[in-house]
Design an enzyme around this catalytic site. Structure first.
Site, mmCIF file in Angstrom:
data_model
loop_
_atom_site.group_PDB
_atom_site.id
_atom_site.type_symbol
_atom_site.label_atom_id
_atom_site.label_comp_id
_atom_site.label_asym_id
_atom_site.label_seq_id
_atom_site.Cartn_x
_atom_site.Cartn_y
_atom_site.Cartn_z
ATOM 1 N N GLU A 34 -64.062 11.213 -40.418
ATOM 2 C CA GLU A 34 -62.657 11.193 -40.837
ATOM 3 C C GLU A 34 -62.585 11.444 -42.339
ATOM 4 O OE1 GLU A 34 -59.535 11.062 -39.297
ATOM 5 O OE2 GLU A 34 -58.975 11.396 -41.387
ATOM 6 N N ARG A 35 -61.533 12.205 -42.739
ATOM 7 C CA ARG A 35 -61.446 12.587 -44.155
ATOM 8 C C ARG A 35 -60.307 11.907 -44.901
ATOM 9 N NH1 ARG A 35 -58.885 18.712 -43.600
ATOM 10 N NH2 ARG A 35 -56.921 18.027 -42.726
ATOM 11 N N LYS A 51 -41.600 4.713 -35.412
ATOM 12 C CA LYS A 51 -40.977 3.702 -34.532
ATOM 13 C C LYS A 51 -40.633 2.445 -35.328
ATOM 14 C CE LYS A 51 -41.505 6.915 -31.941
ATOM 15 N NZ LYS A 51 -41.983 8.090 -32.586
ATOM 16 N N ALA A 198 -38.481 16.558 -31.079
ATOM 17 C CA ALA A 198 -38.621 15.093 -31.156
ATOM 18 C C ALA A 198 -38.674 14.606 -32.609
ATOM 19 C CB ALA A 198 -39.860 14.661 -30.394
ATOM 20 N N ILE A 199 -39.470 15.272 -33.449
ATOM 21 C CA ILE A 199 -39.636 14.788 -34.825
ATOM 22 C C ILE A 199 -38.309 14.898 -35.592
ATOM 23 C CG2 ILE A 199 -40.799 15.202 -37.049
ATOM 24 C CD1 ILE A 199 -43.308 15.970 -35.477
ATOM 25 N N GLY A 286 -41.800 22.265 -36.070
ATOM 26 C CA GLY A 286 -43.025 22.235 -35.270
ATOM 27 C C GLY A 286 -44.261 21.984 -36.093
ATOM 28 N N ASP A 326 -54.039 17.599 -30.497
ATOM 29 C CA ASP A 326 -53.119 18.605 -31.047
ATOM 30 C C ASP A 326 -53.805 19.939 -31.332
ATOM 31 O OD1 ASP A 326 -51.149 16.716 -30.942
ATOM 32 O OD2 ASP A 326 -50.758 16.647 -33.100
ATOM 33 N N HIS A 460 -33.806 -7.034 -10.069
ATOM 34 C CA HIS A 460 -32.396 -7.110 -10.501
ATOM 35 C C HIS A 460 -32.226 -8.322 -11.415
ATOM 36 C CE1 HIS A 460 -28.055 -6.810 -10.357
ATOM 37 N NE2 HIS A 460 -28.030 -8.118 -10.201
HETATM 38 C C1 FAD Z 1 -43.356 12.129 -37.318
HETATM 39 C C2 FAD Z 1 -44.156 12.197 -36.053
HETATM 40 C C3 FAD Z 1 -43.815 11.381 -34.987
HETATM 41 C C4 FAD Z 1 -44.566 11.437 -33.818
HETATM 42 N N1 FAD Z 1 -44.223 10.631 -32.776
HETATM 43 C C5 FAD Z 1 -44.918 10.686 -31.620
HETATM 44 C C6 FAD Z 1 -44.597 9.836 -30.546
HETATM 45 O O1 FAD Z 1 -43.677 9.037 -30.604
HETATM 46 N N2 FAD Z 1 -45.351 9.934 -29.416
HETATM 47 C C7 FAD Z 1 -46.387 10.817 -29.301
HETATM 48 O O2 FAD Z 1 -47.039 10.860 -28.263
HETATM 49 N N3 FAD Z 1 -46.723 11.625 -30.321
HETATM 50 C C8 FAD Z 1 -46.023 11.580 -31.468
HETATM 51 N N4 FAD Z 1 -46.382 12.386 -32.515
HETATM 52 C C9 FAD Z 1 -47.516 13.308 -32.335
HETATM 53 C C10 FAD Z 1 -48.851 12.593 -32.505
HETATM 54 O O3 FAD Z 1 -48.902 11.998 -33.778
HETATM 55 C C11 FAD Z 1 -49.993 13.561 -32.313
HETATM 56 O O4 FAD Z 1 -49.852 14.206 -31.065
HETATM 57 C C12 FAD Z 1 -51.337 12.865 -32.364
HETATM 58 O O5 FAD Z 1 -51.545 12.222 -33.593
HETATM 59 C C13 FAD Z 1 -52.458 13.872 -32.112
HETATM 60 O O6 FAD Z 1 -53.679 13.205 -32.150
HETATM 61 P P1 FAD Z 1 -55.013 13.979 -32.552
HETATM 62 O O7 FAD Z 1 -56.126 13.005 -32.359
HETATM 63 O O8 FAD Z 1 -55.089 15.265 -31.854
HETATM 64 O O9 FAD Z 1 -54.840 14.340 -34.096
HETATM 65 P P2 FAD Z 1 -54.399 13.525 -35.389
HETATM 66 O O10 FAD Z 1 -53.733 12.266 -35.068
HETATM 67 O O11 FAD Z 1 -53.668 14.512 -36.226
HETATM 68 O O12 FAD Z 1 -55.772 13.166 -36.075
HETATM 69 C C14 FAD Z 1 -56.620 14.149 -36.593
HETATM 70 C C15 FAD Z 1 -57.491 13.526 -37.653
HETATM 71 O O13 FAD Z 1 -58.508 14.442 -38.014
HETATM 72 C C16 FAD Z 1 -58.745 14.326 -39.406
HETATM 73 N N5 FAD Z 1 -59.380 15.582 -39.837
HETATM 74 C C17 FAD Z 1 -58.836 16.825 -39.802
HETATM 75 N N6 FAD Z 1 -59.744 17.722 -40.226
HETATM 76 C C18 FAD Z 1 -60.868 17.050 -40.541
HETATM 77 C C19 FAD Z 1 -62.150 17.437 -41.026
HETATM 78 N N7 FAD Z 1 -62.467 18.708 -41.270
HETATM 79 N N8 FAD Z 1 -63.071 16.474 -41.238
HETATM 80 C C20 FAD Z 1 -62.778 15.161 -40.988
HETATM 81 N N9 FAD Z 1 -61.589 14.758 -40.517
HETATM 82 C C21 FAD Z 1 -60.651 15.687 -40.293
HETATM 83 C C22 FAD Z 1 -57.367 14.090 -39.983
HETATM 84 O O14 FAD Z 1 -57.449 13.468 -41.256
HETATM 85 C C23 FAD Z 1 -56.740 13.183 -38.927
HETATM 86 O O15 FAD Z 1 -56.913 11.819 -39.248
HETATM 87 C C24 FAD Z 1 -45.664 12.329 -33.706
HETATM 88 C C25 FAD Z 1 -46.024 13.129 -34.798
HETATM 89 C C26 FAD Z 1 -45.279 13.062 -35.957
HETATM 90 C C27 FAD Z 1 -45.692 13.922 -37.116
#
Ligand code: FAD
Length: 481
Positions: A34-35, A51, A198-199, A286, A326, A460
């Site tokens: 993690e970075r 939330k 959503a966002i 997006g 993502d 209920h």
């Molecule tokens: C404002 C907002 C509200 C949201 N609300 C919801 C919600 O209510 N419900 C829902 O389901 N989803 C929600 N989401 C979406 C949700 O946050 C993402 O779908 C989720 O975080 C994706 O998880 P992930 O593990 O794929 O990536 P992330 O959570 O993005 O984590 C990726 C991690 O990888 C690290 N990283 C990246 N590149 C490197 C590298 N080269 N070396 C080391 N580390 C690295 C980053 O620092 C980060 O910590 C929301 C998003 C936003 C922005």
């Protein structure tokens, strides 16, 4: 000296940290890199801190309407923005501390820094290009640092970042992304939100409840365009009543900035351009996958429209390299990332009967006021697929619990296959529907028919009774309407 692992995961968001825990549970030697912040965007800048903000808005709304519940609140109620933001940031910190604890408990090594794939089975971790997020809980004591690390399997879980439109790039001051919108130094008087996914709509809801004049510009013909059209229209009526100004089929084409405001040129549905001035603007058009500078090109990992291409088990086209969450494409939701993580790791571990991801069964929740939640096909999609359907609807105004709560604006819509009775989709708008939807998600996962739902006893008084009534309505048997 290079460390050897069975699995290394790049990124500790809901995809990455869940993959790490499941891998450790299955006896695989595991590390997560993690970075910036343990627990990823979800806990630090996404799902959870939003939330927390929305909860403050909800409490404010209830307090402002206390007299509807027979309560007299003396004096004025006003938001303390700093305290609201501090609460949200404190919760983010608690969440990333929780993931640190889970890594230690599951004997997963945390490596701090920026990871890059150098060859199959190897990554190099260098000093992070990002500042560690503040506030952040202390990292686990034995956190490792920069170096070369080897693993039989490498899972890319690097997440996503805000997408920007050319010429309307966020500047962090007048044009915000979700990062700035989460920690406003002061409350703007007016706000333009570009994009009603959503966002965008969650922030629109938060700021409107806080008393900000909110204008939403959406290029599609409905707010929350992925939702069922009837549900979007219902939610929009509520937003209109709350005083949000919403322009559909409208496009921000240009933004002029002055010292402390923006003026957006908005091309309306009829082609006319209207100038809208606001203190701040949120760009919520997006997100895009973090696929750059992690060595994907050199290794020939296939990407498509900013995301890594995977099969139903998270495998990329390069043996030993996987992607989840993502960065592996839509829907970009935390629970999708988590489920993908478990599938991917169980397949790596060679477990039998691992089911591939079925995207149709991923629920979507939006925590605006009123909340929106859905799973499966919308009515339009079911029809477009040529399905012969039955549709049921039930309004909250006919539900005792919703009335008792003072939350009678909502509805449930269910869609069934006419021939087989299979539940194809469920769409809800109203109070607590983000909690209720799971009933339908379980039902869909079990390939439930209308008959089984009708034989299910709902407690209920609960708002969940509207779910059963909607099923009954699809078959002309609703009891309370
Ligand atoms: C404002 C907002 C509200 C949201 N609300 C919801 C919600 O209510 N419900 C829902 O389901 N989803 C929600 N989401 C979406 C949700 O946050 C993402 O779908 C989720 O975080 C994706 O998880 P992930 O593990 O794929 O990536 P992330 O959570 O993005 O984590 C990726 C991690 O990888 C690290 N990283 C990246 N590149 C490197 C590298 N080269 N070396 C080391 N580390 C690295 C980053 O620092 C980060 O910590 C929301 C998003 C936003 C922005």
């Amino acid at each position: 000296m290079a460390e050897n692992y069975d699995v290394i995961i790049i990124g500790s968001g809901p995809g990455g940290y869940i993959a790490a825990i499941r891998a450790a549970q299955l006896g695989l030697k595991t590390a997560v890199v993690e970075r910036e912040h343990l627990a990823g965007i979800c806990s630090n800048w996404g799902c959870i801190p939003t939330k927390a903000l929305l909860r403050s808005a909800e409490v404010l709304h209830l307090a402002e309407h206390a007299k509807n519940y027979g309560l007299k609140l003396e004096g004025s109620i006003s938001p303390d923005l700093k305290a609201i933001v501090d609460r949200s940031r404190g919760i983010a910190q608690r969440m990333n501390g929780g993931v640190g604890f889970l890594m230690k408990k599951n004997k997963v090594d945390v490596i701090w820094g920026e990871a890059k794939l150098t060859k199959p089975g190897q990554i190099v971790v260098s000093k992070s290009s990002k500042k560690p997020m503040e506030p952040q809980a202390p990292l686990p004591k034995n956190t490792l640092g920069e170096g070369t690390y080897n693993a039989k399997h490498i899972i890319v879980a690097t997440g996503a970042r805000p997408r920007a439109l050319p010429g309307i790039e966020p500047d962090g001051k007048l044009i915000w992304t979700y990062f700035e919108a989460m920690v406003p130094p002061e409350m703007p008087k007016s706000l333009l939100v570009m994009g009603s996914g959503a966002i965008g709509i969650e922030f629109a809801s938060f700021y409107r409840t806080m008393g900000v004049e909110v204008t939403v510009v959406e290029v599609m013909p409905a707010v929350m365009p992925v939702e069922d059209a009837e549900i979007s229209a219902f939610a929009k009526k509520q937003f209109d009543k709350q005083g949000m100004k919403i322009h559909l089929e409208a496009k921000v084409t240009k933004v002029e900035k002055s010292a402390n405001s923006i003026t957006a040129h908005v091309e309306m549905k009829d082609g006319k351009v209207e100038k809208i001035t606001a203190d701040r603007m949120i760009s919520a058009v997006g997100v895009q996958g973090n696929i750059e500078n992690i060595g994907l090109e050199a290794l020939g990992v296939k990407t498509d429209r900013g995301c890594i291409v995977i099969d139903g088990y998270g495998k990329t086209n390069v043996p030993g390299i996987y992607a989840i969450g993502d960065v592996a494409g839509p829907p970009m939701l935390a629970h999708k990332a988590e489920h993908e993580a478990v599938i991917c790791v169980e397949k790596i571990a060679g477990l039998p009967n691992v089911h591939p991801m079925d995207k149709l069964k991923i629920p979507g929740c939006t925590y605006c006021n009123p909340q929106v939640a859905s799973v499966g096909l919308t009515e339009a999609k079911a029809k477009a697929e040529g399905k012969d359907i039955r549709v049921g609807r039930f309004p909250f105004v006919a539900n005792g619990k919703a009335i008792a709560l003072g939350e009678d604006q909502g509805m449930v819509k269910t869609i069934f296959d006419k021939k087989t009775g299979q539940l194809l989709g469920a769409h809800l708008v109203g109070a607590e529907v983000t909690e209720l939807i799971q009933g339908f998600v379980v039902a869909m996962n079990l390939e439930t028919t209308e008959e089984e739902l009708m034989h299910t006893i709902f407690p209920h008084p609960t708002i969940s009774e509207t779910m059963k009534e909607s099923v009954l309505d699809a078959y002309g048997r609703a009891l309370n309407a």
